[in-house]
Design a protein around this motif. Structure first.
Motif, short mmCIF file in Angstrom:
data_model
loop_
_atom_site.label_atom_id
_atom_site.label_comp_id
_atom_site.label_asym_id
_atom_site.label_seq_id
_atom_site.Cartn_x
_atom_site.Cartn_y
_atom_site.Cartn_z
N MET A 40 9.27 -4.93 -13.88
CA MET A 40 7.93 -5.26 -13.42
C MET A 40 7.62 -4.54 -12.11
O MET A 40 6.52 -4.02 -11.91
CB MET A 40 7.78 -6.77 -13.25
N ARG A 41 8.60 -4.51 -11.22
CA ARG A 41 8.38 -3.85 -9.93
C ARG A 41 8.20 -2.35 -10.10
O ARG A 41 7.37 -1.72 -9.43
CB ARG A 41 9.55 -4.17 -8.99
N ARG A 42 8.95 -1.76 -11.02
CA ARG A 42 8.80 -0.33 -11.27
C ARG A 42 7.45 -0.03 -11.92
O ARG A 42 6.81 0.99 -11.61
CB ARG A 42 9.94 0.17 -12.15
N ALA A 43 7.01 -0.89 -12.83
CA ALA A 43 5.69 -0.71 -13.45
C ALA A 43 4.60 -0.84 -12.39
O ALA A 43 3.59 -0.12 -12.43
CB ALA A 43 5.48 -1.74 -14.56
N ALA A 44 4.80 -1.76 -11.44
CA ALA A 44 3.84 -1.92 -10.36
C ALA A 44 3.75 -0.65 -9.52
O ALA A 44 2.65 -0.21 -9.15
CB ALA A 44 4.25 -3.11 -9.48
N VAL A 45 4.89 -0.05 -9.22
CA VAL A 45 4.90 1.19 -8.43
C VAL A 45 4.15 2.30 -9.16
O VAL A 45 3.36 3.03 -8.55
CB VAL A 45 6.35 1.62 -8.12
N GLN A 46 4.37 2.44 -10.47
CA GLN A 46 3.68 3.48 -11.23
C GLN A 46 2.17 3.25 -11.22
O GLN A 46 1.38 4.19 -11.07
CB GLN A 46 4.21 3.51 -12.66
#
Length: 222
Positions: free
Chosen positions: A87-93
């Motif tokens: 979820m955090r990586r998707a948020a960064v993208q």
């Protein structure tokens, strides 16, 4: 889903701790996102009554949030930590996509770590006109749904804010579009009643770099 034992709080039969633990279990196992609803369900199941000064007075949301994180670390384990990282990586993208024109900020459960599979990434964006985001997403062929969410401020006002909702694979992303002046005017978090923690892209990237072992063994993020 089978019922699991809740983590021991070390406070014996303290009714408040019982409610907190049961509410956390309800949130994590039954996909209940609203903390008040979870607390009321917990009171009902424990046979308590709510009310000022009563044995079943509702605990504060900050206590529930901390208990959700503790519950997920114990029972969710690496699955929970892996999903939080995703979820955090998707948020960064998503924030990188929005960075040029919308000054995105990451907020909510993905920041604190108090997530379940029912949660979505929450991002605040800022522009002169909220419809600018609609055109931005349309131009990039990103299907989205329009919605609205109410945000409460320290002065007691509650303001409806336009919301764009889309999916990034299996992870849902919500972008609330505020006016430019709202970069310096932060709404209150429903979890603890304090001004929301808003992470910029650099801070979100640092958070996304936190690994599974650190998530499961580190102190609770606030």
């Amino acid at each position: 889903m089978s019922r699991r034992s809740t983590p021991s709080s070390g406070h014996g039969s303290d009714p408040s701790r019982e409610v907190i633990a049961e509410a956390a279990r309800i949130i994590c196992e039954e996909d209940v996102l609203d903390y008040r609803s979870a607390k009321l369900k917990a009171l009902q199941r424990l046979g308590q009554k709510s009310g000022p000064g009563s044995r079943g007075a509702l605990p504060d949301n900050a206590s529930i949030q901390a208990a959700v994180i503790e519950y997920q670390r114990i029972f969710g384990g690496s699955d929970y930590a892996g999903h939080l990282i995703a979820m955090r990586r998707a948020a960064v993208q998503a924030m990188k996509l929005l960075q040029p024109g919308f000054s995105p900020r990451l907020v909510g459960a993905v920041v604190s770590g108090a997530i379940t599979y029912a949660h979505r990434v929450q991002i605040h964006g800022f522009a002169d006109r909220p419809e600018t985001l609609d055109f931005f997403l349309q131009d990039r062929g990103i299907p989205f749904e329009q919605d609205e969410r109410d945000y409460r401020y320290p002065d007691g006002t509650e303001v409806p804010v336009p919301l764009a909702r889309f999916e990034a694979g299996e992870i849902g992303i919500d972008i609330a579009m505020f006016g430019l002046d709202d970069l310096r005017r932060t709404p209150l978090s429903p979890s603890d009643g304090l001004p929301m923690k808003r992470l910029n892209l650099a801070d979100a990237e640092a958070l996304a770099a936190v690994g599974i072992e650190a998530i499961l063994g580190s102190p609770t993020l606030s």
